[in-house]
Motif scaffolding. Structure first.
Motif, PDB file in Angstrom:
ATOM      1  N   CYS A  87      17.524  10.845  -6.167  1.00  0.00           N
ATOM      2  CA  CYS A  87      18.232  12.010  -5.630  1.00  0.00           C
ATOM      3  C   CYS A  87      17.898  13.231  -6.475  1.00  0.00           C
ATOM      4  O   CYS A  87      18.120  13.222  -7.699  1.00  0.00           O
ATOM      5  CB  CYS A  87      19.738  11.792  -5.698  1.00  0.00           C
ATOM      6  SG  CYS A  87      20.295  10.425  -4.674  1.00  0.00           S
ATOM      7  N   THR A  88      17.389  14.276  -5.838  1.00  0.00           N
ATOM      8  CA  THR A  88      17.071  15.487  -6.586  1.00  0.00           C
ATOM      9  C   THR A  88      17.987  16.632  -6.153  1.00  0.00           C
ATOM     10  O   THR A  88      18.206  16.859  -4.962  1.00  0.00           O
ATOM     11  CB  THR A  88      15.581  15.883  -6.442  1.00  0.00           C
ATOM     12  OG1 THR A  88      15.406  17.216  -6.926  1.00  0.00           O
ATOM     13  CG2 THR A  88      15.096  15.854  -5.008  1.00  0.00           C
ATOM     14  N   SER A  89      18.502  17.348  -7.167  1.00  0.00           N
ATOM     15  CA  SER A  89      19.390  18.483  -6.893  1.00  0.00           C
ATOM     16  C   SER A  89      18.908  19.698  -7.678  1.00  0.00           C
ATOM     17  O   SER A  89      18.080  19.595  -8.585  1.00  0.00           O
ATOM     18  CB  SER A  89      20.813  18.166  -7.349  1.00  0.00           C
ATOM     19  OG  SER A  89      20.897  18.283  -8.761  1.00  0.00           O
ATOM     20  N   SER A  90      19.513  20.821  -7.357  1.00  0.00           N
ATOM     21  CA  SER A  90      19.279  22.022  -8.142  1.00  0.00           C
ATOM     22  C   SER A  90      20.102  21.945  -9.437  1.00  0.00           C
ATOM     23  O   SER A  90      20.681  20.902  -9.742  1.00  0.00           O
ATOM     24  CB  SER A  90      19.677  23.242  -7.307  1.00  0.00           C
ATOM     25  OG  SER A  90      19.215  24.425  -7.934  1.00  0.00           O
ATOM     26  N   ILE A  91      20.156  23.042 -10.161  1.00  0.00           N
ATOM     27  CA  ILE A  91      20.915  23.022 -11.424  1.00  0.00           C
ATOM     28  C   ILE A  91      22.380  23.376 -11.154  1.00  0.00           C
ATOM     29  O   ILE A  91      22.750  23.763 -10.054  1.00  0.00           O
ATOM     30  CB  ILE A  91      20.324  24.001 -12.467  1.00  0.00           C
ATOM     31  CG1 ILE A  91      20.691  25.458 -12.140  1.00  0.00           C
ATOM     32  CG2 ILE A  91      18.829  23.850 -12.567  1.00  0.00           C
ATOM     33  CD1 ILE A  91      20.453  26.398 -13.316  1.00  0.00           C
ATOM     34  N   ILE A 110      24.917  -0.355  -9.575  1.00  0.00           N
ATOM     35  CA  ILE A 110      23.925  -0.147  -8.517  1.00  0.00           C
ATOM     36  C   ILE A 110      22.895   0.878  -8.997  1.00  0.00           C
ATOM     37  O   ILE A 110      23.257   1.969  -9.450  1.00  0.00           O
ATOM     38  CB  ILE A 110      24.607   0.375  -7.222  1.00  0.00           C
ATOM     39  CG1 ILE A 110      25.653  -0.622  -6.710  1.00  0.00           C
ATOM     40  CG2 ILE A 110      23.565   0.664  -6.134  1.00  0.00           C
ATOM     41  CD1 ILE A 110      25.123  -1.984  -6.307  1.00  0.00           C
ATOM     42  N   PRO A 111      21.611   0.554  -8.895  1.00  0.00           N
ATOM     43  CA  PRO A 111      20.588   1.473  -9.399  1.00  0.00           C
ATOM     44  C   PRO A 111      20.352   2.695  -8.506  1.00  0.00           C
ATOM     45  O   PRO A 111      20.119   2.549  -7.307  1.00  0.00           O
ATOM     46  CB  PRO A 111      19.319   0.605  -9.427  1.00  0.00           C
ATOM     47  CG  PRO A 111      19.560  -0.475  -8.426  1.00  0.00           C
ATOM     48  CD  PRO A 111      21.034  -0.705  -8.365  1.00  0.00           C
ATOM     49  N   VAL A 112      20.445   3.862  -9.101  1.00  0.00           N
ATOM     50  CA  VAL A 112      20.082   5.118  -8.428  1.00  0.00           C
ATOM     51  C   VAL A 112      19.443   6.017  -9.489  1.00  0.00           C
ATOM     52  O   VAL A 112      19.952   6.114 -10.614  1.00  0.00           O
ATOM     53  CB  VAL A 112      21.316   5.847  -7.839  1.00  0.00           C
ATOM     54  CG1 VAL A 112      20.908   7.190  -7.237  1.00  0.00           C
ATOM     55  CG2 VAL A 112      21.999   5.007  -6.764  1.00  0.00           C
ATOM     56  N   LEU A 113      18.344   6.653  -9.125  1.00  0.00           N
ATOM     57  CA  LEU A 113      17.693   7.576 -10.058  1.00  0.00           C
ATOM     58  C   LEU A 113      18.107   9.006  -9.720  1.00  0.00           C
ATOM     59  O   LEU A 113      17.809   9.500  -8.631  1.00  0.00           O
ATOM     60  CB  LEU A 113      16.169   7.426  -9.965  1.00  0.00           C
ATOM     61  CG  LEU A 113      15.355   8.399 -10.822  1.00  0.00           C
ATOM     62  CD1 LEU A 113      15.665   8.245 -12.314  1.00  0.00           C
ATOM     63  CD2 LEU A 113      13.857   8.198 -10.579  1.00  0.00           C
ATOM     64  N   PHE A 114      18.806   9.649 -10.655  1.00  0.00           N
ATOM     65  CA  PHE A 114      19.263  11.022 -10.456  1.00  0.00           C
ATOM     66  C   PHE A 114      18.294  11.985 -11.145  1.00  0.00           C
ATOM     67  O   PHE A 114      17.973  11.802 -12.326  1.00  0.00           O
ATOM     68  CB  PHE A 114      20.675  11.206 -11.042  1.00  0.00           C
ATOM     69  CG  PHE A 114      21.726  10.484 -10.240  1.00  0.00           C
ATOM     70  CD1 PHE A 114      22.371  11.108  -9.185  1.00  0.00           C
ATOM     71  CD2 PHE A 114      22.049   9.161 -10.517  1.00  0.00           C
ATOM     72  CE1 PHE A 114      23.325  10.445  -8.419  1.00  0.00           C
ATOM     73  CE2 PHE A 114      22.997   8.479  -9.760  1.00  0.00           C
ATOM     74  CZ  PHE A 114      23.632   9.120  -8.711  1.00  0.00           C
TER      75      PHE A 114
END
Ligand SMILES: Cc1ncc(C[n+]2csc(CCOP(=O)(O)OP(=O)(O)O)c2C)c(N)n1
Ligand SMILES: O=C1C[C@@H](O)[C@H](O)[C@@H](O)C1=O
Ligand SMILES: [Mg+2]
Length: 643
Positions: A87-91, A110-114
């Motif tokens: 999951c990619t977000s802004s700042i 649960i694995p999630v890559l932030f």
């Protein structure tokens, strides 16, 4: 050394596209894709990289960062952690919106890559838009908030740091004992900076998920302990599913005639009709599991975190001779309740213990107790599923302003009890359909009442019990299982909190069905406060009353169907059993997401069965009922284990 000149973000995308896992000899791609919500902190870095060359990664557009991350969790959980989304977000606010979801991922393992965007590593343009600026430490940014809820956290302050950070991220994400949220904070300047990355770093990488075996000593400890006990109970935790240990668990239970209770995460590993399946255990458990648990002299917890809901706040197991045998891949969990530890993969451990225990001829001492307990529960289940409103109606949660029932019925034109609605749903949705839930009164009702008829059809997030998971995660579940109907079981409160990815489900043509239980309240919290001597305070959806100045005016009647209709969902307004049945049947025929707005009578959820939940209640209060409730809590506390 051969290198490729790329930006940090381009290298990260290429790296992610080349990660694979191998489990039980089967190799598969690990990262399915990326949920993205672009702002200035990520659009020109990761956004550019994804536009230019996403490889096989699928990019989805999130509508709220928390919502999209819930979808990522739902996906990975349904995939038994074998495949993930990033999951990619802004700042700043975009990043902060994902912190709650990171907590949800980690609590549930649960694995999630932030990949939150971050302020400039070089600091020249500071303060940038959405930079908090901490006076005591300018190096701290919003992304430091992820540290509390991540299993691994790193900030890529120079392009070359990506290599060790990305490999560490994979180490944690693919480790069943350690997995959860992984956060790589991505400063805006570094995302776009070029570097000569070694081609080996970008090449295909396969992470083998090993089945960690139990040692000889662990197996022997386990066998000795079981042999010394007459009335063991198994607890089927989420680890049974993640280890694909369902068959081994069932064989083990059958071989030694050991009944089992289910946690929220473990429920459905074995279908409801197995004769040793006692159903949900603990605070929201049922009478069968809780009665057997109370008298058990050994608790064999398999892949369970032993939360307070599973152990009824360490109160459930009342046999003075009770011991615990903890089979868990994480030594952290295996150490709980001072148990005998088998730190190993669930399947490998169960098979090994089973083999050795079989040689002893061991069988539990149960005769008719298991069947009796199950029969009693099945009769109660039947009663719950058939409760109807009528003359002399008594809600299950009685004595808490019963008059609200009539008020609700008149205002909403519906007199349907929640337990009846659940009973009907369980009967008419397809056997292979997946139900998704997480918060409110529904998880308790479903742990008690839901009968999973096929494996992997019960998906409950109850590690964080995060409102707003239900609908958004249902999208992730549908992405994992596009071949079956997916039902999000959600309260009105939780719908109001967050349902952003319902729109994404329409955009992606991934149909989900939102089954909305509108009782015009944060119902379970209303029960909790009133059950502990308080009045109804701040938990019903009522208008501010001009006379009293309080939120005790008219009930608010929200047309949720109209709301979802605006998004493009096919919607249904349900106020009777017939309307419910028709809506479900029609919804099955739709290709677009649906929302079924069901008005359910407040106070008609299930109550508890031989269980207890420790909560902090006021020791002094003007209302004597509160003080009395606190005294009762203290009495019960005497029966709970100390640690
Ligand atoms: C993000 C979040 N905030 C607060 C809570 C605390 N909480 C748990 S259930 C609940 C009310 C849920 O209301 P609703 O969804 O309508 O379900 P009901 O209990 O009425 O069935 C609240 C506020 C939570 N679990 N998650
Ligand atoms: O505080 C809570 C109480 C539980 O009954 C509920 O299911 C859960 O969502 C929660 O957060
Ligand atoms: Mg509600």
């Amino acid at each position: 050394m051969k290198t490729m000149r790329m930006t940090t973000a381009q290298a990260l995308v290429k790296f992610l596209d080349n990660q694979y896992i191998e489990f039980d000899g089967v190799e598969q791609k690990f990262v399915r894709g990326v949920f993205a919500l672009f702002g200035h902190g990520n659009v020109l870095g990761i956004g550019q990289a994804l536009e230019e060359d996403p490889g096989e990664l699928i990019v989805h557009q999130g509508k709220n960062e928390q919502g999209m991350a819930h979808a990522a969790i739902g996906f990975a959980k349904q995939m038994h952690r074998r495949q993930i989304y990033s999951c990619t977000s802004s700042i700043g606010p975009g990043a902060a919106n994902m912190v709650t979801a990171a907590g949800t991922a980690t609590a549930n393992r649960i694995p999630v890559l932030f990949l939150p965007g971050d302020t400039y590593a070089m600091r020249q343009p500071d303060p940038v838009l959405q930079q908090v600026e901490q006076y005591y430490n300018i190096g701290i940014t919003t992304n430091d908030a992820f540290k509390a809820v991540s299993r691994y956290w790193d900030r890529i302050s120079r392009p070359e740091q990506l290599m060790s950070a990305a490999i560490n991220a994979m180490r944690v994400l693919t480790n069943p004992a350690d997995t959860g949220a992984v956060t790589l904070a991505m400063p805006q300047d570094v995302e776009a900076e070029a570097y000569d990355f070694p081609v080996e770093f970008l090449a295909k990488r396969v992470h083998r998920i090993e089945r960690m075996p139990a040692t000889k000593e662990m197996i022997s400890d386990a066998v000795k302990l079981i042999m010394s006990k007459k009335k063991p109970i198994l607890i089927c935790g989420g680890g049974v599913k993640y280890s694909e240990a369902q068959e081994a668990f069932r064989t083990f239970a059958e071989a030694f005639n050991i009944p089992f209770g289910e946690t929220q995460a473990g429920k459905g590993a074995i279908t409801w009709d197995h004769e040793l399946n006692l159903g949900g255990i603990g605070a929201t458990g049922n009478i069968a599991a809780n009665t057997i648990a109370k008298e058990a002299d050994l608790v064999i917890g398999v892949g369970t975190r032993y939360t307070d809901f599973t152990t009824s706040s360490k109160w459930l197991f009342q046999n003075p001779d009770v011991d615990f045998l903890n089979i868990n891949i994480a030594s952290f969990d295996a150490y709980k309740l001072d148990g005998v530890r088998v730190v190993a993969d669930a399947k490998a451990a169960l098979e090994a213990i089973c083999e050795e225990l079989k040689e002893t001829g061991y069988k539990s001492a149960y005769t008719t107790e298991i069947k009796e307990a199950r029969d009693k529960w099945l009769r109660e289940l039947d009663r719950l599923a058939n409760i109807k409103y009528g003359e002399g109606f008594q809600p299950e949660i009685a004595g808490q302003r019963d008059e609200v029932i009539e008020e609700f019925g008149e205002k909403f034109g519906s007199y349907m009890p929640q337990t009846r609605v659940l009973g009907i749903l369980n009967e008419i949705i397809d056997d292979n359909a997946i139900v998704v839930g997480s918060s409110g009164s529904l998880p308790g009702d479903m742990q008690r009442m839901w009968r999973p008829k096929a494996p992997d059809t019960y998906h409950m997030e109850y590690g964080y019990s995060c409102m707003g998971y239900e609908i958004n995660a249902a999208l992730g579940v549908k992405m994992a299982r596009p071949d079956v109907e997916v039902y999000s079981m959600v309260g009105d409160g939780s719908y109001l909190m967050l349902h952003s990815e319902l729109i994404t489900s329409i955009q992606e043509r991934k149909k989900i069905n939102v089954v909305l239980f509108d009782n015009a309240s944060f119902g379970c919290i209303n029960n909790l406060q009133m059950g502990h001597g308080m009045g109804s305070f701040g938990t019903e959806f009522r208008m501010r009353n001009e006379q009293t100045g309080k939120l005790d005016g008219e009930l608010m009647c929200i047309d949720f169907a109209k709301c979802a209709e605006g998004y493009g969902c096919k919607t249904y307004r349900v106020r009777s059993e017939e309307e419910l049945r028709n809506a479900i049947e029609d919804a099955k025929k739709q290709t677009v997401s649906t929302l079924i707005d069901i008005k359910v009578l407040p106070k008609t959820m299930t109550h508890d069965y031989e269980s207890w939940w420790r909560v902090g209640n006021a020791e002094v209060a003007r209302k004597q009922d509160i003080v009395k409730a606190t005294e009762e809590l203290k009495e019960e506390l005497k029966k709970a284990r100390k640690y």
